[in-house]
Design a protein around this motif. Structure first.
Motif, PDB file in Angstrom:
ATOM      1  N   HIS A 168       6.534  19.246  27.624  1.00 56.62           N
ATOM      2  CA  HIS A 168       6.070  19.765  28.912  1.00 56.62           C
ATOM      3  C   HIS A 168       5.875  21.271  28.734  1.00 56.62           C
ATOM      4  O   HIS A 168       6.253  21.838  27.706  1.00 56.62           O
ATOM      5  CB  HIS A 168       7.114  19.528  30.014  1.00 56.62           C
ATOM      6  CG  HIS A 168       7.489  18.100  30.194  1.00 56.62           C
ATOM      7  ND1 HIS A 168       6.767  17.214  30.955  1.00 56.62           N
ATOM      8  CD2 HIS A 168       8.525  17.368  29.691  1.00 56.62           C
ATOM      9  CE1 HIS A 168       7.345  16.025  30.936  1.00 56.62           C
ATOM     10  NE2 HIS A 168       8.422  16.092  30.166  1.00 56.62           N
ATOM     11  N   PHE A 209      -0.273  18.522  29.084  1.00 58.54           N
ATOM     12  CA  PHE A 209      -0.479  17.120  29.474  1.00 58.54           C
ATOM     13  C   PHE A 209       0.668  16.263  28.943  1.00 58.54           C
ATOM     14  O   PHE A 209       0.932  16.238  27.752  1.00 58.54           O
ATOM     15  CB  PHE A 209      -1.818  16.597  28.953  1.00 58.54           C
ATOM     16  CG  PHE A 209      -2.053  15.186  29.384  1.00 58.54           C
ATOM     17  CD1 PHE A 209      -2.352  14.896  30.703  1.00 58.54           C
ATOM     18  CD2 PHE A 209      -1.915  14.129  28.486  1.00 58.54           C
ATOM     19  CE1 PHE A 209      -2.525  13.587  31.139  1.00 58.54           C
ATOM     20  CE2 PHE A 209      -2.091  12.821  28.903  1.00 58.54           C
ATOM     21  CZ  PHE A 209      -2.403  12.549  30.233  1.00 58.54           C
ATOM     22  N   HIS A 214       1.157  13.868  34.915  1.00 57.31           N
ATOM     23  CA  HIS A 214       1.272  15.291  34.538  1.00 57.31           C
ATOM     24  C   HIS A 214       0.888  16.212  35.704  1.00 57.31           C
ATOM     25  O   HIS A 214       1.567  17.198  35.996  1.00 57.31           O
ATOM     26  CB  HIS A 214       0.391  15.563  33.324  1.00 57.31           C
ATOM     27  CG  HIS A 214      -0.067  16.970  33.184  1.00 57.31           C
ATOM     28  ND1 HIS A 214       0.790  17.997  32.886  1.00 57.31           N
ATOM     29  CD2 HIS A 214      -1.293  17.536  33.348  1.00 57.31           C
ATOM     30  CE1 HIS A 214       0.103  19.131  32.850  1.00 57.31           C
ATOM     31  NE2 HIS A 214      -1.153  18.876  33.140  1.00 57.31           N
TER      32      HIS A 214
END
Ligand code: CUA
Length: 339
Positions: A168, A209, A214
Motif C-alpha cells: 500500500h 494499487f 484500492h
C-alpha cells in the motif's frame, strides 16, 4: 497556411487552464497548500522547479516561433540549416547544467532533512495497511484505532509504516509526502510537524494499487490543539461506553454472540478479534469503511448488511442473511453508542 484559432477559443482555453489551476490549489488534497514543515519543504522545491520549467517552456516556445518566422523561406531567400556552431552548443549545454545545479541544491537539502532522526519527544505512531483500511497504533499511549489519525498541532510526529498483506502507499498531501507500506519491511515517514489545527480533517488515501477496493482505502488526519488531542487520547484508552438503553444492551448481546467477535475488538467486552478495526470507540469516528461513508445509522446498517456492496472484495461477510432486522437495528444503535 495554418489558421490561427479564433480569439473565443483562446479565451475559453485559457479560462479553463486558470480554473483548473485554482481548483488544484484549493483541493483538500492539494500539494501546494502545505500544513506541516515537511510538506512546506517539499512545496518549496516543487515551486522552484515549476517556475524554472515555466521559464524554459516559454523560452523554447517563443524561441521556436521567432526563429522559424525570422528564418523562413521568403521570396529571394531560401531557408537553410546551420551545422557546427561551437558557441551555440556550449551555450545550450551550459544553461541546462546551471538550471539542474540550481534544482539539485534544495532537492538534496530536502532529502537530507527527510532522513533526520525524530526528536526525543516525537509522537510515535504505527500505521498499518490492510486490504482495504488503515490501522493506527500509538505504542506509547496504548491506543489502537482505525482510519482516523489524531495529531496534536506543533508536535513532531514519527510514523512507522507497515503492511499486513500487499503493498500500500500512504499519503496525505497537505501533511507529508507519499511513502510505501511494504509487507515484511518497515518504512518510515520523514518526521513532520503539523502547523495548523483545524476542525476539518486532512484527507489522505492509499496511492498504490492494492486490489479491487484500492480506491476505497482512505484515511483522515485530525490536527487539534494539545488539549483536544489529550482528551481524545484519554477516551481512546478507556473501555467502551457502558450500554445506556435496552436497545444498546441488546446490541452488545448481538455483537458478542455473533461472528463479529472473530475479527473485532471492543475493550470492556469479550470481543478481542484483531483481523478488522478495533471498534471500542467506533461511534466517535466521523466515517466508516475507511472514509467511504459518513458514520450515520443508515450507512452503518448498509455496511453491516452487505459490506461487499459498499467496498467490493471487503473481507467482512454480509450479515443481512444472518441477523434479523431487529438485531441489525440493535447492533447499529450499540456501535453508534460507542463514542
Ligand atoms: Cu491500499 Cu491501494
Amino acid at each position: 497556411m495554418i489558421r490561427m484559432p479564433s480569439r473565443r477559443v483562446l479565451v475559453a482555453l485559457s479560462s479553463l487552464a486558470l480554473l483548473l489551476a485554482l481548483t488544484a490549489c484549493s483541493d483538500p488534497q492539494s500539494t501546494v497548500d502545505p500544513k506541516s514543515d515537511a510538506a512546506d519543504r517539499i512545496n518549496d522545491v516543487y515551486i522552484l522547479v515549476f517556475w524554472l520549467a515555466m521559464v524554459v517552456m516559454v523560452g523554447v516556445l517563443v524561441g521556436t516561433l521567432v526563429l522559424s518566422l525570422w528564418f523562413r523561406e521568403r521570396p529571394g531567400r531560401t531557408a537553410r540549416q546551420i551545422h557546427g556552431s561551437t558557441r551555440l552548443e556550449v551555450m545550450w549545454t551550459l544553461i541546462p547544467v546551471v538550471i539542474l545545479a540550481v534544482i539539485a541544491v534544495p532537492t538534496l537539502e530536502t532529502l537530507i532533512d527527510a532522513d533526520e532522526d525524530p526528536p526525543e519527544d516525537a509522537l510515535r505512531i504505527e500505521a498499518i495497511g490492510h486490504q482495504w483500511w488503515f490501522e493506527f497504533r500509538y505504542p506509547d499511549l496504548g491506543i489502537t484505532t482505525a482510519n482516523e489519525m489524531w495529531l496534536p498541532v506543533d508536535r513532531a510526529v514519527d510514523v512507522v509504516l507497515i503492511s499486513d498483506d500487499v503493498i500500500h502507499s500512504f499519503w496525505a498531501p497537505q501533511l507529508f509526502g507519499k511513502v510505501d507500506m511494504v509487507p515484511g519491511h518497515e518504512n518510515r515517514l520523514p518526521v513532520f510537524t503539523p502547523t495548523e489545527a483545524r476542525e476539518e480533517a486532512y484527507l489522505g488515501q492509499c496511492v498504490e494499487f492494492c486490489g479491487t477496493s484500492h480506491a476505497n482505502m482512505r484515511f483522515r488526519v485530525f490536527v487539534r490543539s494539545a488539549g483536544e488531542f489529550d482528551a481524545w487520547a484519554d477516551r481512546q484508552v478507556s473501555d467502551r461506553a457502558e450500554p445506556s438503553t435496552d436497545l444498546v444492551q441488546q446490541g452488545e448481546q448481538v455483537f458478542t454472540t455473533s461472528a463479529c467477535i472473530g475479527c473485532h475488538t471492543i475493550q470492556g467486552t469479550s470481543a478481542a478479534g484483531i483481523v478488522g478495526p478495533n471498534l471500542t470507540h467506533v461511534g466517535g469516528r466521523s466515517t466508516i469503511a475507511a472514509g467511504i461513508l459518513d458514520n450515520t445509522p443508515e450507512n452503518l446498517r448498509r455496511w453491516i448488511a452487505n459490506p461487499d456492496d459498499v467496498k467490493p472484495g471487503a473481507l467482512m461477510p454480509r450479515f443481512d442473511n444472518q441477523l434479523t432486522d431487529e438485531q441489525l437495528d440493535a447492533l447499529v444503535a450499540y456501535l453508534l453508542s460507542l463514542d
